[in-house]
Scaffold this motif. Structure first.
Motif, mmCIF file in Angstrom:
data_model
loop_
_atom_site.group_PDB
_atom_site.id
_atom_site.type_symbol
_atom_site.label_atom_id
_atom_site.label_comp_id
_atom_site.label_asym_id
_atom_site.label_seq_id
_atom_site.Cartn_x
_atom_site.Cartn_y
_atom_site.Cartn_z
ATOM 1 N N LEU A 1 9.988 -11.689 7.196
ATOM 2 C CA LEU A 1 9.523 -12.094 5.871
ATOM 3 C C LEU A 1 10.721 -12.200 4.919
ATOM 4 C CD1 LEU A 1 6.402 -9.769 5.647
ATOM 5 C CD2 LEU A 1 6.519 -12.132 6.413
ATOM 6 N N PRO A 2 10.577 -12.950 3.850
ATOM 7 C CA PRO A 2 11.702 -13.089 2.918
ATOM 8 C C PRO A 2 12.072 -11.740 2.315
ATOM 9 C CG PRO A 2 9.696 -14.020 1.985
ATOM 10 C CD PRO A 2 9.396 -13.716 3.406
ATOM 11 N N GLN A 3 13.326 -11.407 2.458
ATOM 12 C CA GLN A 3 13.773 -10.090 2.001
ATOM 13 C C GLN A 3 13.784 -10.023 0.482
ATOM 14 O OE1 GLN A 3 17.382 -8.839 3.879
ATOM 15 N NE2 GLN A 3 17.620 -7.158 2.451
ATOM 16 N N GLY A 4 13.262 -8.923 -0.032
ATOM 17 C CA GLY A 4 13.269 -8.716 -1.474
ATOM 18 C C GLY A 4 12.299 -9.596 -2.233
ATOM 19 N N ARG A 5 11.363 -10.210 -1.506
ATOM 20 C CA ARG A 5 10.399 -11.075 -2.189
ATOM 21 C C ARG A 5 8.989 -10.722 -1.718
ATOM 22 N NH1 ARG A 5 12.686 -17.146 -2.392
ATOM 23 N NH2 ARG A 5 14.894 -16.697 -2.594
ATOM 24 N N PRO A 6 8.021 -11.088 -2.514
ATOM 25 C CA PRO A 6 6.647 -10.798 -2.081
ATOM 26 C C PRO A 6 6.097 -11.866 -1.133
ATOM 27 C CG PRO A 6 6.680 -11.529 -4.374
ATOM 28 C CD PRO A 6 8.085 -11.595 -3.887
ATOM 29 N N PHE B 1 3.510 -3.670 9.118
ATOM 30 C CA PHE B 1 4.787 -4.058 8.510
ATOM 31 C C PHE B 1 5.462 -2.836 7.901
ATOM 32 C CE2 PHE B 1 6.448 -5.071 4.219
ATOM 33 C CZ PHE B 1 7.616 -5.718 4.584
ATOM 34 N N LEU B 2 4.672 -2.037 7.229
ATOM 35 C CA LEU B 2 5.190 -0.852 6.549
ATOM 36 C C LEU B 2 5.617 0.226 7.552
ATOM 37 C CD1 LEU B 2 5.231 -0.489 3.486
ATOM 38 C CD2 LEU B 2 3.265 1.006 3.714
ATOM 39 N N ILE B 3 4.730 0.455 8.519
ATOM 40 C CA ILE B 3 4.967 1.549 9.467
ATOM 41 C C ILE B 3 6.141 1.208 10.394
ATOM 42 C CG2 ILE B 3 3.953 2.786 11.414
ATOM 43 C CD1 ILE B 3 1.239 2.473 9.914
ATOM 44 N N ALA C 1 12.130 3.385 -1.364
ATOM 45 C CA ALA C 1 11.397 2.422 -0.542
ATOM 46 C C ALA C 1 12.028 1.032 -0.597
ATOM 47 C CB ALA C 1 9.945 2.354 -1.008
ATOM 48 N N LYS C 2 11.980 0.371 0.573
ATOM 49 C CA LYS C 2 12.438 -1.011 0.673
ATOM 50 C C LYS C 2 11.254 -1.965 0.841
ATOM 51 C CE LYS C 2 17.085 -0.486 1.403
ATOM 52 N NZ LYS C 2 17.136 0.843 0.761
ATOM 53 N N ARG C 3 10.147 -1.370 1.253
ATOM 54 C CA ARG C 3 8.969 -2.194 1.523
ATOM 55 C C ARG C 3 7.788 -1.689 0.700
ATOM 56 N NH1 ARG C 3 9.227 -3.824 7.831
ATOM 57 N NH2 ARG C 3 11.479 -4.052 7.904
ATOM 58 N N VAL C 4 7.007 -2.646 0.252
ATOM 59 C CA VAL C 4 5.845 -2.293 -0.559
ATOM 60 C C VAL C 4 4.645 -3.095 -0.060
ATOM 61 C CG1 VAL C 4 4.806 -2.537 -2.852
ATOM 62 C CG2 VAL C 4 7.112 -1.626 -2.645
ATOM 63 N N VAL C 5 3.520 -2.423 0.032
ATOM 64 C CA VAL C 5 2.286 -3.116 0.380
ATOM 65 C C VAL C 5 1.281 -2.900 -0.742
ATOM 66 C CG1 VAL C 5 0.288 -3.037 1.925
ATOM 67 C CG2 VAL C 5 2.590 -3.039 2.873
ATOM 68 N N LEU C 6 0.698 -3.971 -1.193
ATOM 69 C CA LEU C 6 -0.378 -3.871 -2.186
ATOM 70 C C LEU C 6 -1.651 -4.403 -1.530
ATOM 71 C CD1 LEU C 6 1.485 -5.312 -5.311
ATOM 72 C CD2 LEU C 6 1.167 -2.919 -4.708
ATOM 73 N N ASP C 7 -2.573 -3.491 -1.278
ATOM 74 C CA ASP C 7 -3.763 -3.863 -0.497
ATOM 75 C C ASP C 7 -5.018 -3.460 -1.248
ATOM 76 O OD1 ASP C 7 -5.236 -4.621 1.825
ATOM 77 O OD2 ASP C 7 -5.541 -2.492 2.184
ATOM 78 N N THR C 8 -5.827 -4.204 -1.636
ATOM 79 C CA THR C 8 -5.838 -5.596 -1.981
ATOM 80 C C THR C 8 -5.795 -5.662 -3.490
ATOM 81 O OG1 THR C 8 -7.271 -6.055 -0.128
ATOM 82 C CG2 THR C 8 -7.370 -7.613 -1.938
ATOM 83 N N GLY D 1 13.872 -5.739 -5.839
ATOM 84 C CA GLY D 1 14.445 -6.066 -4.526
ATOM 85 C C GLY D 1 13.680 -5.496 -3.358
ATOM 86 N N VAL D 2 12.414 -5.202 -3.552
ATOM 87 C CA VAL D 2 11.626 -4.711 -2.425
ATOM 88 C C VAL D 2 10.926 -5.881 -1.750
ATOM 89 C CG1 VAL D 2 11.243 -2.375 -3.283
ATOM 90 C CG2 VAL D 2 9.676 -4.209 -3.954
ATOM 91 N N THR D 3 10.795 -5.760 -0.442
ATOM 92 C CA THR D 3 10.042 -6.757 0.312
ATOM 93 C C THR D 3 8.580 -6.335 0.261
ATOM 94 O OG1 THR D 3 11.949 -6.932 1.735
ATOM 95 C CG2 THR D 3 9.925 -7.980 2.508
ATOM 96 N N ALA D 4 7.772 -7.165 -0.333
ATOM 97 C CA ALA D 4 6.391 -6.758 -0.557
ATOM 98 C C ALA D 4 5.419 -7.621 0.242
ATOM 99 C CB ALA D 4 6.058 -6.853 -2.039
ATOM 100 N N VAL D 5 4.359 -6.990 0.678
ATOM 101 C CA VAL D 5 3.256 -7.718 1.298
ATOM 102 C C VAL D 5 2.030 -7.471 0.436
ATOM 103 C CG1 VAL D 5 1.723 -7.850 3.284
ATOM 104 C CG2 VAL D 5 4.173 -7.655 3.639
ATOM 105 N N ILE D 6 1.460 -8.557 -0.031
ATOM 106 C CA ILE D 6 0.285 -8.453 -0.888
ATOM 107 C C ILE D 6 -0.873 -9.084 -0.136
ATOM 108 C CG2 ILE D 6 -0.754 -9.289 -3.052
ATOM 109 C CD1 ILE D 6 2.801 -9.185 -3.272
#
Lengths: 580, 121
Positions: free
Chosen positions: A32-37, A55-57, A135-142, A171-176
């Motif tokens: 996934l694009p680094q540092g972008r959602p 992705f997070l784990i 943290a480098k990775r962030v998940v926002l669900d939902t 600069g966190v890689t996020a998955v929304i």
């Protein structure tokens, strides 16, 4: 299908973050694009949360990137329970400060809007969570749950825009994750804010078999696989099958492998098939396809290599039992851990999911030989057109790993009338070697014949061989080719016996004639001796007469001399003549 | 309901209860995020409302979650400013700069719906 960029190209401008999810990194050519959602959207139950959490784990476990998960729907304990089924211990990761879980609970009835506000509370919570573990990775669900909780959507939209901007700045890689909408990608149009990468998950049921599909809708600044890829949520997490994104550049080993049947190897240029090639054995029912596959698997195990057998007709125990009847002991190899038999019904899941399962099993077991028995059963559930791309994926994948593959395929509507070549048009072009097994019925007997229809890159026999199954194993014998046509089975044996009898008879005849000749010759020789003797005798007689006559002549001459002498009177010494 | 109304005793009880509730203390907590205009506005307004309507029987605490971010998660704060009415029950949350006084009064059970503004203000 775009296959332009290489994932490891140094010219990669857009930094990417590996997800660690099998296959997804290949589709996206590096993650996934680094540092972008990134927006992951899809309908209910299609695996959005699973994908986001994996992705997070994976990030926390594999890549040492701690992560924050902000859940709007599930509580931390619910989430931990959900991923435990995939073999992840979320609680442990939380205790190790590798993951922070924050459950945002929104109760619509509790809220009263009293003027202007912003979502700074959320920002602070998220920011604190990120800072607490780096943290480098962030998940926002939902995050869309906010729309249901907060009445003022115009404020919310402005705040979400700010949130995604803020995430980028951090600069966190996020998955929304987002719920799929009717007309737009997401119900509340989140794609408007998250424009860098959008992944769509789908869950489709066709012919009562459900398949999960993943598609990268958009990925700004990079090429990516455009297709829909089936994926599976298995015991090891998500597994996406991206095989069509792979390039056709696999190695071509020159090493040859025995098929386990000596005469078959002989037909294939004397050495067997190439390592990493794909072999198709097609034939009508009961022609011995499974037996050849089992023999091939056994041969691999006997060489000490690992083999994987996917069976879609029989259970593992049944295969072991049945193969023992033709002298193939598979159980021994199973015990030694060289052989794994995966038996399942084709109806268990869709074709793609079968493929994902095979993929997983191959990745885990790392065999050098894979046999699938039969592929035709897989295609039975879906239409023929779906089989080819799926098989292509499997074959490409196996070739990439230099695994030799054996596929059996049941020919339908075979027999002698229709051409068996027609039946496998779809998949035959994918195969390097194609063996055809046929039943030929003649004189009330079914006999199996085998021939090599094609074998890429090697000289191969053009002969039809008779294929014999006995408790001694598999054997191939030459068929009888003669004036009466191609004969097999007992007809062949009868013909051979007849020929033998005929040739014996002929041999005897020759001997007789020779004997006669010898006799005749002897008779002639005797005759010759007799004549010789006769002529000898005659010669002797003649000599005798000549001698006699000579003697008489001599005597006569003597007498006449004496007479002359007497007549001249000079002598007189001859008293005998005194009186004359 | 109609049956109970004519009974004087229960009406009296009701009034008593209302007065008890009226006299009970209000525990309010206002969560703000640093010194933003919104925060300042909210603090000023809620103080005024409390002084006007709850004089002497309220307990207002202003918490800056920018300073104590852990509190934000514990109290499920997402929006700022947020006012939480901890007591009397039920728990209520007000988000915004507290400019809509009427809604706050309604939410704090200080005003019945449809009633006009109090003569005090």
């Amino acid at each position: 299908m775009k296959r332009k960029a290489k994932p490891a190209a140094p010219a990669q401008t857009l930094p990417k973050t590996l997800t660690g999810i099998q296959g997804l990194d290949e589709i996206t050519l590096g993650g996934l694009p680094q540092g972008r959602p990134t927006l992951v959207c899809g309908g209910a139950g299609c695996g959005k949360t699973m994908l986001a959490l994996e992705f997070l784990i994976r990030g926390a476990m594999k890549y040492g990137e701690p992560g924050v998960c902000m859940m709007f729907e599930e509580s931390a304990s619910e989430l931990a329970a959900n991923v435990r089924s995939l073999g992840f211990d979320l609680d442990k990761l939380v205790a190790q400060k590798k993951i922070v879980l924050d459950h945002v609970h929104i109760e619509r009835s509790e809220f009263e809007e009293t003027g202007e506000y912003n979502l700074d509370g959320l920002f602070i919570r998220l920011g604190h969570a990120i800072d607490s573990i780096g943290a480098k990775r962030v998940v926002l669900d939902t995050i869309e749950a906010l729309f249901a909780g907060l009445p003022n959507h115009s404020i919310l939209r402005a705040e979400l825009r700010r949130l995604f901007r803020w995430l980028k700045d951090r600069g966190v890689t996020a998955v929304i994750t987002g719920e799929r909408g009717d007309s737009s990608v997401t119900r509340y149009g989140l794609e408007e804010y998250v424009a860098d990468c959008v992944i769509i998950l789908d869950h489709r049921v066709e012919e009562q078999i459900s398949t999960r599909l993943l598609r990268v809708l958009k990925y700004r600044g990079t090429t990516h696989g455009m297709n829909e890829y089936p994926f599976l949520i298995s015991a090891h997490g998500i597994s996406v099958l991206p095989i069509t994104s792979l390039r056709l550049d696999h190695e071509a080993p020159t090493q040859r492998l025995s098929t386990g049947v000596a005469r078959l190897d002989e037909m294939l240029g004397g050495k067997g098939v190439f390592r990493g090639s794909s072999v198709l054995i097609s034939g009508t029912p009961g022609t011995g396809k499974s037996s050849i596959a089992a023999k091939f698997v056994e041969a691999a195990c006997q060489r000490g290599e690992r083999a994987l057998l996917f069976a879609y007709e029989e259970s593992a125990a049944q295969i072991v039992r049945n193969m023992r009847s033709i002298g193939i002991d598979l159980d021994k190899h199973v015990q030694r851990g060289l052989l794994q038999i995966h038996s399942s019904r084709p109806t268990l899941q869709g074709l793609e999911q079968h493929l994902v399962m095979m993929h997983d099993a191959v990745c885990e077991f790392r065999p050098s030989v894979v046999a699938v028995d039969p592929i035709s059963n897989l295609s039975f559930e879906t239409n023929e057109s779906a089989v080819k791309p799926t098989l292509m994926r499997l074959i490409d994948f196996l070739k990439q790993r230099q695994i030799t593959a054996f596929f059996t395929s049941l020919t339908t509507g075979g027999g002698l009338r229709s051409s068996p070549e027609d039946s496998q048009i779809g998949v035959s072009s994918l195969m390097d070697v194609w063996l055809l097994l046929r039943n030929s019925e003649l004189n009330g007997e079914h006999n199996r014949t085998l021939y090599v229809l094609k074998a890429r890159g090697m000289s191969h026999s053009n002969q039809v061989r008779e294929f014999l199954l006995s408790d001694a194993g598999i054997d191939l014998v030459d068929v009888y080719v003669g004036a009466a046509g191609v004969l097999t089975g007992s007809t062949r044996e009868m013909q051979e016996a007849q020929e033998l009898a005929a040739s014996t008879l002929r041999g005897q005849n020759h001997e007789r004639k020779l004997r006669q000749l010898a006799g005749k010759r002897k008779a002639i020789e005797a005759q010759i001796a007799m004549l010789q003797a006769e002529s000898d005798a005659e010669g002797a007689e003649v000599n005798f007469v000549i001698a006699q006559e000579r003697l008489q002549e001599k005597d006569a001459l003597q007498n006449s001399k004496e007479l002359a002498a007497l007549r001249s009177g000079k002598g007189g010494s001859r008293p005998t003549r005194k009186n004359s | 309901m109609r049956k109970q109304l004519p009974i004087a005793e229960s009406a009296e009880d009701f009034l008593k209860e209302v007065s008890v509730q009226d006299q009970s203390r209000y525990i309010l907590r206002l969560y703000i995020t640093g010194h933003t205009p919104l925060s300042t506005k909210a603090i000023v307004r809620i103080r005024k409302i409390c002084e006007d309507h709850l004089e002497g029987r309220y307990d207002l605490e202003v918490v800056d979650i920018a300073q104590n971010p852990t509190l934000a998660a514990g109290e499920q704060i997402i929006a700022a400013p947020t006012l939480i009415k901890k007591l009397p029950l039920p728990l209520r949350r007000f988000i915004g700069d507290m400019s809509q006084t009427e809604r706050i009064l309604l939410g704090l059970d200080l005003r019945k719906a449809g009633e006009t503004l109090s003569p005090k203000s």
